[in-house]
Design a protein around this motif. Sequence first.
Motif, PDB file in Angstrom:
ATOM      1  N   GLY A 112       0.803  -1.319  -0.153  1.00  0.00           N
ATOM      2  CA  GLY A 112       0.166  -0.171   0.234  1.00  0.00           C
ATOM      3  C   GLY A 112       0.660   1.073  -0.003  1.00  0.00           C
ATOM      4  N   GLY A 113       1.994   1.098   0.042  1.00  0.00           N
ATOM      5  CA  GLY A 113       2.680   2.393  -0.141  1.00  0.00           C
ATOM      6  C   GLY A 113       2.864   2.907  -1.651  1.00  0.00           C
ATOM      7  N   GLY A 114       3.638   3.961  -1.641  1.00  0.00           N
ATOM      8  CA  GLY A 114       3.451   4.812  -3.081  1.00  0.00           C
ATOM      9  C   GLY A 114       5.083   4.935  -3.507  1.00  0.00           C
ATOM     10  N   LEU A 115       5.231   4.856  -4.906  1.00  0.00           N
ATOM     11  CA  LEU A 115       6.599   4.592  -5.419  1.00  0.00           C
ATOM     12  C   LEU A 115       6.504   5.617  -6.802  1.00  0.00           C
ATOM     13  CD1 LEU A 115       9.296   3.258  -6.101  1.00  0.00           C
ATOM     14  CD2 LEU A 115       8.301   1.885  -7.720  1.00  0.00           C
ATOM     15  N   LEU A 116       7.432   6.506  -6.650  1.00  0.00           N
ATOM     16  CA  LEU A 116       7.461   7.617  -7.879  1.00  0.00           C
ATOM     17  C   LEU A 116       8.951   7.410  -8.207  1.00  0.00           C
ATOM     18  CD1 LEU A 116       6.111   9.406  -5.260  1.00  0.00           C
ATOM     19  CD2 LEU A 116       5.662  10.620  -7.516  1.00  0.00           C
ATOM     20  N   GLY A 117       9.222   7.279  -9.835  1.00  0.00           N
ATOM     21  CA  GLY A 117      10.205   7.390 -10.506  1.00  0.00           C
ATOM     22  C   GLY A 117      10.252   8.120 -11.619  1.00  0.00           C
ATOM     23  N   LEU A 118      11.557   8.933 -11.859  1.00  0.00           N
ATOM     24  CA  LEU A 118      11.811   9.819 -13.048  1.00  0.00           C
ATOM     25  C   LEU A 118      12.921   9.386 -13.721  1.00  0.00           C
ATOM     26  CD1 LEU A 118      11.214  13.366 -11.580  1.00  0.00           C
ATOM     27  CD2 LEU A 118       9.339  11.974 -12.626  1.00  0.00           C
ATOM     28  N   HIS A 119      12.880   9.315 -14.987  1.00  0.00           N
ATOM     29  CA  HIS A 119      13.961   9.224 -15.877  1.00  0.00           C
ATOM     30  C   HIS A 119      14.799   7.904 -15.701  1.00  0.00           C
ATOM     31  CE1 HIS A 119      15.682  10.978 -19.621  1.00  0.00           C
ATOM     32  NE2 HIS A 119      16.984  10.921 -18.914  1.00  0.00           N
ATOM     33  N   GLY A 120      15.962   8.149 -15.136  1.00  0.00           N
ATOM     34  CA  GLY A 120      16.904   7.038 -15.169  1.00  0.00           C
ATOM     35  C   GLY A 120      16.423   6.020 -14.026  1.00  0.00           C
ATOM     36  N   THR A 121      15.274   6.185 -13.300  1.00  0.00           N
ATOM     37  CA  THR A 121      14.837   5.192 -12.655  1.00  0.00           C
ATOM     38  C   THR A 121      14.635   3.795 -13.262  1.00  0.00           C
ATOM     39  OG1 THR A 121      13.837   6.889 -11.048  1.00  0.00           O
ATOM     40  CG2 THR A 121      13.052   4.580 -10.619  1.00  0.00           C
ATOM     41  N   SER A 122      14.223   4.037 -14.519  1.00  0.00           N
ATOM     42  CA  SER A 122      13.733   2.912 -15.370  1.00  0.00           C
ATOM     43  C   SER A 122      15.161   1.869 -15.440  1.00  0.00           C
ATOM     44  CB  SER A 122      13.290   3.087 -16.756  1.00  0.00           C
ATOM     45  OG  SER A 122      14.278   4.154 -17.453  1.00  0.00           O
ATOM     46  N   VAL A 123      16.344   2.475 -15.199  1.00  0.00           N
ATOM     47  CA  VAL A 123      17.409   1.536 -15.223  1.00  0.00           C
ATOM     48  C   VAL A 123      18.059   1.443 -13.788  1.00  0.00           C
ATOM     49  CG1 VAL A 123      18.071   1.561 -17.395  1.00  0.00           C
ATOM     50  CG2 VAL A 123      18.744   3.325 -15.952  1.00  0.00           C
ATOM     51  N   ALA A 124      17.060   1.705 -12.694  1.00  0.00           N
ATOM     52  CA  ALA A 124      17.606   1.520 -11.481  1.00  0.00           C
ATOM     53  C   ALA A 124      17.681  -0.100 -11.185  1.00  0.00           C
ATOM     54  CB  ALA A 124      16.650   2.090 -10.415  1.00  0.00           C
ATOM     55  N   PHE A 125      18.463  -0.475 -10.275  1.00  0.00           N
ATOM     56  CA  PHE A 125      18.850  -1.906  -9.760  1.00  0.00           C
ATOM     57  C   PHE A 125      19.210  -2.737 -11.257  1.00  0.00           C
ATOM     58  CE2 PHE A 125      15.957  -0.395  -6.595  1.00  0.00           C
ATOM     59  CZ  PHE A 125      16.483  -0.631  -5.561  1.00  0.00           C
ATOM     60  N   THR A 126      19.817  -2.084 -11.995  1.00  0.00           N
ATOM     61  CA  THR A 126      20.702  -3.005 -13.181  1.00  0.00           C
ATOM     62  C   THR A 126      22.208  -2.428 -12.944  1.00  0.00           C
ATOM     63  OG1 THR A 126      20.530  -0.843 -14.509  1.00  0.00           O
ATOM     64  CG2 THR A 126      18.739  -2.299 -14.807  1.00  0.00           C
ATOM     65  N   ARG A 127      22.878  -3.420 -13.424  1.00  0.00           N
ATOM     66  CA  ARG A 127      24.308  -3.298 -13.337  1.00  0.00           C
ATOM     67  C   ARG A 127      24.766  -2.372 -14.538  1.00  0.00           C
ATOM     68  NH1 ARG A 127      23.370  -8.651 -12.752  1.00  0.00           N
ATOM     69  NH2 ARG A 127      24.146  -9.004 -14.786  1.00  0.00           N
ATOM     70  N   TRP A 128      25.404  -1.063 -13.963  1.00  0.00           N
ATOM     71  CA  TRP A 128      25.723  -0.284 -15.032  1.00  0.00           C
ATOM     72  C   TRP A 128      27.310  -0.207 -15.041  1.00  0.00           C
ATOM     73  CZ3 TRP A 128      22.380   2.390 -17.653  1.00  0.00           C
ATOM     74  CH2 TRP A 128      22.797   3.415 -18.631  1.00  0.00           C
ATOM     75  N   PRO A 129      27.886   0.081 -16.202  1.00  0.00           N
ATOM     76  CA  PRO A 129      27.211   0.631 -17.544  1.00  0.00           C
ATOM     77  C   PRO A 129      26.644  -0.590 -18.085  1.00  0.00           C
ATOM     78  CG  PRO A 129      29.417   0.655 -18.001  1.00  0.00           C
ATOM     79  CD  PRO A 129      29.229   0.164 -16.315  1.00  0.00           C
ATOM     80  N   GLY A 130      25.664  -0.398 -19.004  1.00  0.00           N
ATOM     81  CA  GLY A 130      25.029  -1.537 -19.591  1.00  0.00           C
ATOM     82  C   GLY A 130      23.562  -2.112 -19.387  1.00  0.00           C
ATOM     83  N   ALA A 131      23.092  -1.456 -18.324  1.00  0.00           N
ATOM     84  CA  ALA A 131      21.774  -1.856 -17.769  1.00  0.00           C
ATOM     85  C   ALA A 131      21.534  -3.263 -17.803  1.00  0.00           C
ATOM     86  CB  ALA A 131      21.062  -0.975 -18.576  1.00  0.00           C
ATOM     87  N   HIS A 132      22.404  -4.183 -17.288  1.00  0.00           N
ATOM     88  CA  HIS A 132      22.224  -5.327 -17.109  1.00  0.00           C
ATOM     89  C   HIS A 132      21.342  -5.614 -15.996  1.00  0.00           C
ATOM     90  CE1 HIS A 132      25.181  -6.177 -20.399  1.00  0.00           C
ATOM     91  NE2 HIS A 132      26.096  -5.338 -19.647  1.00  0.00           N
ATOM     92  N   GLU A 133      20.190  -6.521 -16.233  1.00  0.00           N
ATOM     93  CA  GLU A 133      18.930  -6.610 -15.248  1.00  0.00           C
ATOM     94  C   GLU A 133      19.782  -7.397 -13.911  1.00  0.00           C
ATOM     95  OE1 GLU A 133      16.415  -5.858 -13.225  1.00  0.00           O
ATOM     96  OE2 GLU A 133      15.362  -5.960 -15.211  1.00  0.00           O
ATOM     97  N   ASP A 134      19.315  -6.658 -12.638  1.00  0.00           N
ATOM     98  CA  ASP A 134      19.755  -7.413 -11.401  1.00  0.00           C
ATOM     99  C   ASP A 134      18.651  -7.608 -10.736  1.00  0.00           C
ATOM    100  OD1 ASP A 134      22.277  -8.124  -9.997  1.00  0.00           O
ATOM    101  OD2 ASP A 134      21.067  -7.034  -8.526  1.00  0.00           O
ATOM    102  N   TRP A 135      17.545  -6.969 -10.836  1.00  0.00           N
ATOM    103  CA  TRP A 135      16.286  -7.118  -9.983  1.00  0.00           C
ATOM    104  C   TRP A 135      14.980  -6.948 -10.750  1.00  0.00           C
ATOM    105  CZ3 TRP A 135      14.267  -3.709  -5.609  1.00  0.00           C
ATOM    106  CH2 TRP A 135      13.379  -4.357  -4.811  1.00  0.00           C
ATOM    107  N   PRO A 136      14.705  -8.266 -11.464  1.00  0.00           N
ATOM    108  CA  PRO A 136      13.418  -7.950 -12.309  1.00  0.00           C
ATOM    109  C   PRO A 136      12.338  -7.633 -11.690  1.00  0.00           C
ATOM    110  CG  PRO A 136      14.569 -10.010 -12.706  1.00  0.00           C
ATOM    111  CD  PRO A 136      15.255  -9.575 -11.390  1.00  0.00           C
ATOM    112  N   GLU A 137      11.876  -7.866 -10.417  1.00  0.00           N
ATOM    113  CA  GLU A 137      10.754  -7.409  -9.857  1.00  0.00           C
ATOM    114  C   GLU A 137      10.592  -5.775  -9.685  1.00  0.00           C
ATOM    115  OE1 GLU A 137       7.428  -8.540  -6.452  1.00  0.00           O
ATOM    116  OE2 GLU A 137       9.226  -9.250  -6.296  1.00  0.00           O
ATOM    117  N   PHE A 138      11.951  -5.261  -9.573  1.00  0.00           N
ATOM    118  CA  PHE A 138      11.641  -3.716  -9.305  1.00  0.00           C
ATOM    119  C   PHE A 138      11.216  -3.157 -10.869  1.00  0.00           C
ATOM    120  CE2 PHE A 138      13.219   0.414 -10.116  1.00  0.00           C
ATOM    121  CZ  PHE A 138      12.783   1.171  -8.757  1.00  0.00           C
ATOM    122  N   GLY A 139      11.563  -3.626 -12.058  1.00  0.00           N
ATOM    123  CA  GLY A 139      11.151  -3.277 -13.356  1.00  0.00           C
ATOM    124  C   GLY A 139       9.816  -3.585 -13.472  1.00  0.00           C
ATOM    125  N   ALA A 140       9.295  -4.890 -12.865  1.00  0.00           N
ATOM    126  CA  ALA A 140       7.798  -5.044 -12.860  1.00  0.00           C
ATOM    127  C   ALA A 140       7.029  -4.150 -12.168  1.00  0.00           C
ATOM    128  CB  ALA A 140       7.822  -6.575 -12.413  1.00  0.00           C
TER     129      ALA A 140
END
Length: 586
Positions: free
Chosen positions: A155-183
């Motif tokens: 029931g909490g809120g989550l806001l993301g802007l711009h680069g948040t779409s690649v949060a919890f990825t291994r950078w550089p390259g945006a390799h997925e590290d936490w699929p549920e965050f993307g979901a």
Amino acid sequence: MRRKERRGVKRVGSWTGLLALAGWLAGGSGAPDAAAAGMSQGAQGLLADRPGERARIEQALPARATARPEKPRRLLIFDLNVNYGGHGSIQHANYAFARMGEQTGAYKTAISRDPEVFRPETLRQFDAVFFNNTVGNLFEDAALRQSLVEFVHGGGGLLGLHGTSVAFTRWPGAHEDWPEFGAMLGARGASHRESDERVLVRLDDPGHPLNRVFGGEGFEYRDEFFRFHDPYSRNRVRVVLSIDTEKTELEQGRAFGVVTRPDNDYAVAWVRNYGRGRVFYSSIAHNPYVFWDPTMLGFYMDAIQFALGDLKAPTTPSGKLTPAMRAQEQLGWRLGVEAYTFHRFTFFEAIDKTAQLGLAYVGGLSFQRVSDAIPKNLEPGLTDDELRQIRLKLDAAGLRLLTYYIQDIPGDEAGCRRVFEFGRKLGIETFMSEPAVEALDTIERLADEYDIRVALHNHDAKGSPHYWHPEKVLEVVRGRSERLGACADVGYWMRAGIDPVEGIRLLGERLITLQMHDLHELSPVGHDVPWGTGAGRAEELFRELHRLGVRPVMIGLEYSHNFRESLPEVKRCVDFFDGLSLGMTR
């Protein structure tokens, strides 16, 4: 040195800072030592070296909040970047978001780069978290990730802007590290063209509350617009802004990554629910000038209030928004399939069948097997990984689990809390149950603590002696929390000779959820038939529900006949409800 705290904004940068933050959130008046706590004192310091830009942001701030806060609200801003230098607009967003809360009085803000803020004991003190342009693998601690997803799903809120779409990825390259965050966020990816790409932005949903500031008109904008990939889908998110491909030159400038989609669908901003959580994302945030644009600040202010829980806004996925579904949003009705309809199948199969019907909601059942891969019943005791698989299955189908039937909720503290924790982790809004009357004191207290309703379900007089009749339920809940009320199974009412229309009149606001049936005859042996074709006065019941202004948590489609082959008949019930909804809103 101690300095006076300014306007309720803190920067948290250490565990000492977290302890000081906890005192501030609890209402303490003393300011922590700035050096020891690692906190900047007030919004002013967030852009201390850019006075000209501060002034521009100040001039663009909304004067007031769109919605009146239901209670004191707290927003956590997290702006850590890992293996990436960070966008130049981060400080501007921090300053603008903090100052909007100060100026309007709508919320207090704390700002952090310390992953320890995601410990449950700290996170539960906030109403929403804003990931501000957070690129890279922010933290890998499994306990912190579990805490965050449970905070949102519960029931909490989550806001993301711009680069948040690649949060919890291994950078550089945006390799997925936490699929549920993307979901949870609704998309992955950061492919784009130039950082000042000229785009015509379309209002996908002009009447949506978050599009209020745009006055019903699309607009031209220059920024770095991301193109997203899976798990993005309009069957999962409610798109409010997108690139108008008919009015935008899509080949302008250089391309960074794969910038085309076969479906030509380029979302810019959306809202959604992840469980009970309220999620907002927008890719417009690359350039600092976004945050001295009064229209964009108005848009983001409304988004914050949505995520905090004060601005109500529909989240039905765009791909499910038929005219009938829009009518049901207008009526305040949510139609979902109760799992008992498909209880001869697994819960995952019930999810698939419900999605096949085009619906957005489903109920759960404690004695139904989860899936072939999870050969356990859907009940407390499932592991965190099994619950994660259920969350992801619901998300992939574009469904929310609103209700859950469990025959008995224990009256002892430990047993009762175990059930409510299970409900919190799955984002359940209402338990349907037939507990012992002696257990209601404990159930009532935890219902208020967890903000989960308990709807007392009726079978017949023998099976449900305390709940079989509406008057019995009213007697039991008299003087108790509004979170306790009735789950009206109108099939059992009709078999017992109770007029369903009169039954909902008696219950009024104590009707929490409705298990709808239409029977071939009004007798103890009456069986389900498609709505509107039987003796149950289905249309009259729904019209009376609307007249009373009662909006159940879910109108449950429970079809208890021809279980293995009932899908065509269930579809006829959906069609009846859709047609009636359209007729009632014309």
